[in-house]
Design a protein around this motif. Structure first.
Motif, PDB file in Angstrom:
ATOM      1  N   UNK A  49     127.804  97.691  20.788  1.00  0.00           N
ATOM      2  CA  UNK A  49     128.197  98.886  21.796  1.00  0.00           C
ATOM      3  C   UNK A  49     128.940  98.249  23.187  1.00  0.00           C
ATOM      4  N   UNK A  50     128.812  96.840  23.396  1.00  0.00           N
ATOM      5  CA  UNK A  50     129.265  96.551  24.540  1.00  0.00           C
ATOM      6  C   UNK A  50     129.908  95.005  24.035  1.00  0.00           C
ATOM      7  N   UNK A  51     131.128  94.424  24.836  1.00  0.00           N
ATOM      8  CA  UNK A  51     131.766  93.460  24.389  1.00  0.00           C
ATOM      9  C   UNK A  51     130.974  92.119  24.617  1.00  0.00           C
ATOM     10  N   UNK A  52     130.027  92.121  25.744  1.00  0.00           N
ATOM     11  CA  UNK A  52     129.182  91.110  26.230  1.00  0.00           C
ATOM     12  C   UNK A  52     128.070  91.569  27.083  1.00  0.00           C
ATOM     13  N   UNK A  53     127.234  90.815  27.529  1.00  0.00           N
ATOM     14  CA  UNK A  53     126.036  91.307  28.500  1.00  0.00           C
ATOM     15  C   UNK A  53     126.717  91.807  29.800  1.00  0.00           C
ATOM     16  N   UNK A  54     127.799  91.127  30.339  1.00  0.00           N
ATOM     17  CA  UNK A  54     128.160  91.616  31.652  1.00  0.00           C
ATOM     18  C   UNK A  54     128.861  93.094  31.492  1.00  0.00           C
ATOM     19  N   UNK A  55     129.562  93.070  30.422  1.00  0.00           N
ATOM     20  CA  UNK A  55     130.143  94.589  30.149  1.00  0.00           C
ATOM     21  C   UNK A  55     129.000  95.326  29.988  1.00  0.00           C
ATOM     22  N   UNK A  56     127.955  95.179  29.484  1.00  0.00           N
ATOM     23  CA  UNK A  56     126.661  95.955  29.624  1.00  0.00           C
ATOM     24  C   UNK A  56     126.105  96.518  30.716  1.00  0.00           C
ATOM     25  N   UNK A  57     126.016  95.222  31.688  1.00  0.00           N
ATOM     26  CA  UNK A  57     125.462  95.390  32.915  1.00  0.00           C
ATOM     27  C   UNK A  57     126.659  96.346  33.670  1.00  0.00           C
ATOM     28  N   UNK A  58     127.890  95.975  33.741  1.00  0.00           N
ATOM     29  CA  UNK A  58     128.862  96.939  34.329  1.00  0.00           C
ATOM     30  C   UNK A  58     128.578  98.258  34.132  1.00  0.00           C
ATOM     31  N   UNK A  59     128.549  98.814  32.782  1.00  0.00           N
ATOM     32  CA  UNK A  59     128.370 100.038  32.348  1.00  0.00           C
ATOM     33  C   UNK A  59     127.135 100.681  32.867  1.00  0.00           C
ATOM     34  N   UNK A  60     126.044 100.010  32.910  1.00  0.00           N
ATOM     35  CA  UNK A  60     124.849 100.372  33.483  1.00  0.00           C
ATOM     36  C   UNK A  60     124.865 100.580  34.901  1.00  0.00           C
ATOM     37  N   UNK A  61     125.853  99.880  35.661  1.00  0.00           N
ATOM     38  CA  UNK A  61     125.892 100.192  37.087  1.00  0.00           C
ATOM     39  C   UNK A  61     126.821 101.342  37.388  1.00  0.00           C
ATOM     40  N   UNK A  62     127.720 101.581  36.523  1.00  0.00           N
ATOM     41  CA  UNK A  62     128.641 102.632  36.559  1.00  0.00           C
ATOM     42  C   UNK A  62     127.720 103.997  36.248  1.00  0.00           C
ATOM     43  N   UNK A  63     126.761 103.927  35.351  1.00  0.00           N
ATOM     44  CA  UNK A  63     126.008 105.102  35.033  1.00  0.00           C
ATOM     45  C   UNK A  63     125.179 105.342  36.228  1.00  0.00           C
ATOM     46  N   UNK A  64     124.809 104.386  36.992  1.00  0.00           N
ATOM     47  CA  UNK A  64     124.167 104.883  38.303  1.00  0.00           C
ATOM     48  C   UNK A  64     124.821 105.477  39.143  1.00  0.00           C
ATOM     49  N   UNK A  65     126.122 104.870  39.363  1.00  0.00           N
ATOM     50  CA  UNK A  65     127.073 105.215  40.201  1.00  0.00           C
ATOM     51  C   UNK A  65     127.436 106.719  40.278  1.00  0.00           C
ATOM     52  N   UNK A  66     127.579 107.102  38.996  1.00  0.00           N
ATOM     53  CA  UNK A  66     128.108 108.300  38.566  1.00  0.00           C
ATOM     54  C   UNK A  66     126.605 109.176  38.913  1.00  0.00           C
ATOM     55  N   UNK A  67     125.494 108.864  38.928  1.00  0.00           N
ATOM     56  CA  UNK A  67     124.486 109.725  39.532  1.00  0.00           C
ATOM     57  C   UNK A  67     124.340 109.885  41.003  1.00  0.00           C
ATOM     58  N   UNK A  68     124.861 108.673  41.499  1.00  0.00           N
ATOM     59  CA  UNK A  68     125.174 108.772  43.066  1.00  0.00           C
ATOM     60  C   UNK A  68     126.070 109.977  43.298  1.00  0.00           C
ATOM     61  N   UNK A  69     127.211 110.090  42.447  1.00  0.00           N
ATOM     62  CA  UNK A  69     128.392 111.069  42.787  1.00  0.00           C
ATOM     63  C   UNK A  69     127.837 112.373  42.262  1.00  0.00           C
ATOM     64  N   UNK A  70     126.889 112.607  41.634  1.00  0.00           N
ATOM     65  CA  UNK A  70     126.292 114.093  41.132  1.00  0.00           C
ATOM     66  C   UNK A  70     125.387 114.398  42.241  1.00  0.00           C
ATOM     67  N   UNK A  71     124.739 113.298  42.969  1.00  0.00           N
ATOM     68  CA  UNK A  71     123.837 113.531  43.993  1.00  0.00           C
ATOM     69  C   UNK A  71     124.593 114.014  45.065  1.00  0.00           C
ATOM     70  N   UNK A  72     125.734 113.604  45.531  1.00  0.00           N
ATOM     71  CA  UNK A  72     126.892 113.968  46.519  1.00  0.00           C
ATOM     72  C   UNK A  72     126.891 115.448  46.578  1.00  0.00           C
ATOM     73  N   UNK A  73     127.310 115.936  45.197  1.00  0.00           N
ATOM     74  CA  UNK A  73     127.590 117.222  45.033  1.00  0.00           C
ATOM     75  C   UNK A  73     126.507 118.278  45.573  1.00  0.00           C
ATOM     76  N   UNK A  74     125.299 117.837  45.191  1.00  0.00           N
ATOM     77  CA  UNK A  74     124.150 118.586  45.439  1.00  0.00           C
ATOM     78  C   UNK A  74     123.902 118.479  47.072  1.00  0.00           C
ATOM     79  N   UNK A  75     124.244 117.254  47.582  1.00  0.00           N
ATOM     80  CA  UNK A  75     123.778 117.129  48.859  1.00  0.00           C
ATOM     81  C   UNK A  75     124.864 117.857  49.772  1.00  0.00           C
ATOM     82  N   UNK A  76     126.198 117.992  49.364  1.00  0.00           N
ATOM     83  CA  UNK A  76     127.157 118.755  50.164  1.00  0.00           C
ATOM     84  C   UNK A  76     126.969 120.172  49.993  1.00  0.00           C
ATOM     85  N   UNK A  77     126.117 120.603  48.930  1.00  0.00           N
ATOM     86  CA  UNK A  77     125.781 122.175  48.716  1.00  0.00           C
ATOM     87  C   UNK A  77     124.558 122.520  49.869  1.00  0.00           C
ATOM     88  N   UNK A  78     123.956 121.335  50.407  1.00  0.00           N
ATOM     89  CA  UNK A  78     122.798 121.732  51.376  1.00  0.00           C
ATOM     90  C   UNK A  78     123.404 121.709  52.708  1.00  0.00           C
TER      91      UNK A  78
END
Length: 195
Positions: A49-78
């Motif tokens: 599923x991933x070219x190498x371990x660093x590609x896996x880790x990159x996708x892991x962090x990008x997944x976490x960044x997507x969660x921060x961006x989703x949290x931004x939308x909720x915070x803006x609603x507040x």
């Protein structure tokens, strides 16, 4: 795992396993073998599923960044509801859970990972930079509503909030700081800007 057994969502299963290993064993314990063992899958599954371990880790962090961006939308609603300090405190408590703190350490420790994340368009300091951007967006919305002073330097305040919170969270080994301690940090940093 026997060949031919379908995985429910191999990427997410591997991400979840990596997060558990990272929190439990730290950066030095996070290897492709540790992740696949924790996920109870063959080692080849990660490389399928991933070219190498660093590609896996990159996708892991990008997944976490997507969660921060989703949290931004909720915070803006507040914006305009509750208090600014309570809203920022709540988002920090939700954001700085043990996995995120461990991932920040991972990003600091791996040069190749930081390079790949920058190439993917992340902030200069991935996750921390996105967290600061989230706070800037929120404080801008609150300033537009008149709850933050018009001359407040939001680009300086946001990293101060994130940095102070990060220190508070990293000092707590296996638990989060008390919400009131986080609120005190937020209130202190934002004191001159709140109206």
């Amino acid at each position: 795992m026997p060949t031919g057994v379908a995985l429910r969502d191999p990427r997410q299963q591997l991400f979840d396993a990596a997060e558990r290993v990272l929190v439990r064993d730290g950066v030095t314990g996070l290897t492709s073998r540790a992740v696949t063992t924790e996920a109870d899958v063959a080692k080849g599954v990660l490389h399928r599923h991933f070219a190498d371990f660093d590609a896996f880790l990159t996708e892991l962090v990008l997944d976490r960044i997507a969660r921060v961006r989703a949290r931004t939308a909720a915070l803006l609603e507040a914006a305009g509801t509750g208090t600014v300090a309570d809203n920022v405190t709540s988002v920090l408590l939700a954001s700085f859970e043990p996995v995120m703190v461990a991932i920040v350490v991972l990003v600091i420790a791996r040069d190749e990972l930081r390079g790949r994340l920058r190439a993917a368009g992340t902030s200069r300091f991935p996750l921390v930079g996105e967290g600061a951007a989230m706070i800037v967006e929120y404080l801008t919305a609150e300033r537009d509503l008149g709850r933050i002073a018009p001359d407040a330097d939001l680009d300086a305040l946001a990293p101060m909030v994130i940095g102070a919170a990060h220190l508070l969270f990293t000092e707590q080994k296996d638990r989060q700081p008390e919400p009131e301690a986080v609120r005190k940090v937020v209130t202190t940093v934002l004191a001159g800007a709140l109206r």
